[in-house]
Structure formats: C-alpha cells, structure tokens
Design an enzyme around this catalytic site. Structure first.
Site, mmCIF file in Angstrom:
data_model
loop_
_atom_site.group_PDB
_atom_site.id
_atom_site.type_symbol
_atom_site.label_atom_id
_atom_site.label_comp_id
_atom_site.label_asym_id
_atom_site.label_seq_id
_atom_site.Cartn_x
_atom_site.Cartn_y
_atom_site.Cartn_z
ATOM 1 N N ASN A 173 18.483 40.063 48.969
ATOM 2 C CA ASN A 173 19.305 40.980 48.199
ATOM 3 C C ASN A 173 19.369 42.352 48.851
ATOM 4 O OD1 ASN A 173 19.226 43.136 45.621
ATOM 5 N ND2 ASN A 173 20.804 41.577 45.562
ATOM 6 N N ARG A 204 29.684 41.908 52.415
ATOM 7 C CA ARG A 204 31.050 41.910 52.948
ATOM 8 C C ARG A 204 31.024 42.077 54.468
ATOM 9 N NH1 ARG A 204 32.670 45.859 48.421
ATOM 10 N NH2 ARG A 204 33.346 44.493 46.729
ATOM 11 N N ASP A 208 36.017 39.328 45.038
ATOM 12 C CA ASP A 208 34.748 39.410 44.314
ATOM 13 C C ASP A 208 34.474 38.113 43.566
ATOM 14 O OD1 ASP A 208 34.126 41.904 45.212
ATOM 15 O OD2 ASP A 208 34.763 42.961 43.399
ATOM 16 N N ASP A 245 33.551 37.336 40.650
ATOM 17 C CA ASP A 245 33.960 37.147 39.269
ATOM 18 C C ASP A 245 35.464 37.325 39.084
ATOM 19 O OD1 ASP A 245 33.625 39.842 39.859
ATOM 20 O OD2 ASP A 245 31.889 40.049 38.545
ATOM 21 N N ARG A 254 40.641 44.880 32.790
ATOM 22 C CA ARG A 254 40.409 45.991 33.706
ATOM 23 C C ARG A 254 41.748 46.599 34.098
ATOM 24 N NH1 ARG A 254 35.463 44.691 37.802
ATOM 25 N NH2 ARG A 254 35.608 46.953 37.916
ATOM 26 N N GLU A 299 31.632 52.448 47.768
ATOM 27 C CA GLU A 299 31.692 52.038 49.172
ATOM 28 C C GLU A 299 33.082 51.513 49.514
ATOM 29 O OE1 GLU A 299 31.531 48.322 47.132
ATOM 30 O OE2 GLU A 299 30.366 50.142 46.811
ATOM 31 N N ASP A 300 33.771 50.926 48.523
ATOM 32 C CA ASP A 300 35.117 50.425 48.766
ATOM 33 C C ASP A 300 36.114 51.573 48.952
ATOM 34 O OD1 ASP A 300 34.669 51.095 46.120
ATOM 35 O OD2 ASP A 300 35.680 49.344 45.269
#
Length: 351
Positions: A65, A73, A89, A91, A123, A174-175
């Site tokens: 982890n 990625r 992603d 989900d 979302r 981070e994206d």
C-alpha cells in the site's frame, strides 16, 4: 490502448468497473487493462487474479500500500504497452463504446489528450465543457480547466517525452497537478462530447479517497503545486485569472457557503478559513474574484476582510432560503403533459 485502474478495497463497486471493461466494443486484442492492487485487504486481489487467469488482455500487479492513487497509476503507466493510456478508478465504470470511440477520435485528430464526456452518479461533473465536441480545445477558449480528474486518455509517448507522472505518497490533488501540466504540455487536447465515456460514482459508504478527513494546511499546499504550474506557463492577466478562478471558486469559496460550512466542526471551519484567507491574499489577483457570480464575490470579500463570523451568519441565511412551487393544473394532450397556465413559483423566502 492500455486502461490503468488503481485498486484499493473497492468492495462490490469493483464489479461494475470490471463488467464495463468486458463489455467494450473495442476487441480484446486491441486493448489491455492493468489493475494495480495497492495493498488491498478485501477480496479484490483474489478476484482480480481469477479474472486475469480467464482473460488474457487483463493483467494484475500487486504492490504494498502506497497510501494514495499516484503510485499505482505510475506503475500502470510503466507497464503499459498501449499507444494510449486511459486512467479509470476502481469504483467507476465506462460506457460500452468508450475505448473504441476515444481511440478513433484521438487518431482522427492527432490528440495528445482526449477528454471523454462524463456522467455523475452522485458526483458533480463538468457540464459546459461537454455541450459539444472540441477537436482542438485550449485552456483559453474552452472550459478545460473545469475537468481536472485523471479520467482521460493520454498518448503514452507524450507522457514519456514530458516526464509526466503523478505525484506519489499520501496527498491530495495529485490529479490536478498531473492534468494541469498535461494541458499545458499537449500540442492538442480534444474533447469528445457526443457519447458518455465515463461514469463517475460516489460510493454509498462515502469511502472514495476524496471524502476522507482533510488536513487543510496540507491540502492547500498540494493545491499550490497546481497554481505554480499555471503561473509558470502564463503571464499575469485574464487567462491566469480564469484558470486560478477554478480553484478559488470550487476548492475555497464554495466550501465556505451554506450547509457545507455549517456542517463543518468549528475547528475545521477556522483551519479552512485561515488557509483560504492566506492563499487568496498571496496568490490571487483582483480579476480572479471579479469574474465570479455575485454571491461568490460576497463570500470572497468577507474572506479577504477576515470576517469568519459574518461568513457563518451569511451561511445560516443562505441555508434558510427556500423556494415554494405549486402546480395549479395539469392536462394531457396526445399523450403529452402540459399546463394550460404557468406554474406558480413563489419567490424565495427566508424563514
């Protein structure tokens, strides 16, 4: 094409992602899916190994982890064999023709980046950006800055040539850093809006990474990295103000309004307010707030004046505004409902 999916304890949500990959209209021999298991402790590793054993175009990489999505990625990109890399992603899920349509669109227009139309499942997603196709989108002429999630297709040679990788470690946004840098580096960014390519899902258990507890000091330190990229690639003026406005409006001002502010514990309110106050004074020119909606400009003025107590009172007032709609009549004509008189809509009232 290579689809890279970081995986960490997705539970039942993983199945929709898997099923959407197996339904793709693009033939299996023309794409690969790389699941990067980031030390999951649920049954996902075993499920993915069984899936890969059954489908040759699916690979699984297991690692310890790392705490966030950046490293898995990057590991996926390092192992990708495709001409293009698409980040998904674990989900979320894809439209059945997403890969075929996006790849064809990229080849047709010579795109470094393709932004496929998104739909939100609980979302928010950009709307104005996806009103029409933009084969040659730019930060100045199209609302590209509204789409900063990584769920896009990138030409792998482009990523390698510019050394574009996600910041790693347990961190936020981070994206935003990755996508903002890609927008500035790309020769051509194309937006495909005539087909829903990506379904962005909010989990019922609210355990998406973005919904975890936020350390505001670290959060805005991470956000500042994206602002640094904008400032390194623009001059002071309208374009920089427009791009900065996206972060000021979404990540700062809207968090200090209505129920979002009122639901926040008092200590978090103060920590958030202090960081927004500091950053708005240090980084944003007057033109940033000037381009926002009137209610947002009011919040901005209160922030810049250091008036948290008044912001709370404003939030309480906003939260108490309600619309009251009354349907007076409804008739059917040739199977279509219509109202012979306008709907009555009482003006907003504050109780």
């Amino acid at each position: 094409m290579t689809v890279v999916i970081p995986v960490y304890n997705p539970g039942p949500y993983l199945q929709d992602c898997i099923d959407s990959l197996l339904r793709q209209s693009l033939p299996p021999e023309e794409f690969e899916a790389i699941f990067v298991d980031d030390g999951s402790t649920d049954d996902s590793p075993a499920r993915l190994d069984a899936l890969a054993a059954e489908h040759p175009h699916i690979r699984v990489i297991h690692q310890e982890n790392s705490g966030w999505s950046g490293k898995p990625r990057n590991v996926g990109v390092a192992h990708a064999c495709g001409e293009y890399v698409f980040f998904v992603d674990n989900d979320d899920y894809l439209g059945d023709e997403a890969l075929e349509r996006m790849y064809k669109y990229a080849k047709e227009h010579g795109s470094d980046v393709v932004v496929g139309k998104m739909a939100g499942k609980g979302r928010g997603v950009p709307r104005e950006l996806f009103r029409k196709n933009h084969p040659d989108a730019t930060l100045g002429k199209t609302p590209l800055i509204d789409s900063l999630t990584p769920h896009k297709m990138f030409r792998k040679a482009f990523l390698d040539a510019h050394g574009l990788r996600f910041p790693e470690g347990r961190r936020r946004l981070e994206d935003h850093v990755f996508v903002t840098a890609a927008y500035f580096a790309a020769q051509k960014v194309s937006v495909l809006s005539n087909y829903i390519c990506y379904y962005h899902v909010r989990r019922d258990d609210s355990s998406n990474a973005a919904y975890q507890q936020i350390d505001w000091r670290k959060y805005f330190a991470n956000l500042s990295e994206a602002l640094d990229i904008v400032e390194a690639n623009t001059e002071p003026g309208p374009l920089r103000d427009k791009l900065h406005r996206r972060w000021y409006r979404v990540e700062m001002i809207e968090r200090l309004r209505g129920s979002r502010l009122l639901r926040m514990p008092e200590v978090d309110r103060r920590a958030l307010f202090d960081e927004v106050y500091r950053l708005s004074a240090e980084r944003f020119a007057p033109g940033v707030a000037a381009g926002m909606a009137p209610a947002q400009r009011i919040v901005s003025r209160l922030v810049q004046a250091g008036r948290l107590d008044d912001l709370i009172r404003l939030a309480e007032w906003e939260e108490d505004i309600h619309n009251h709609v009354r349907l007076d009549d409804l008739v059917w004509h040739d199977g279509v409902s219509s109202s012979p008189s306008p709907l009555s809509c009482a003006p907003p009232v504050s109780r």
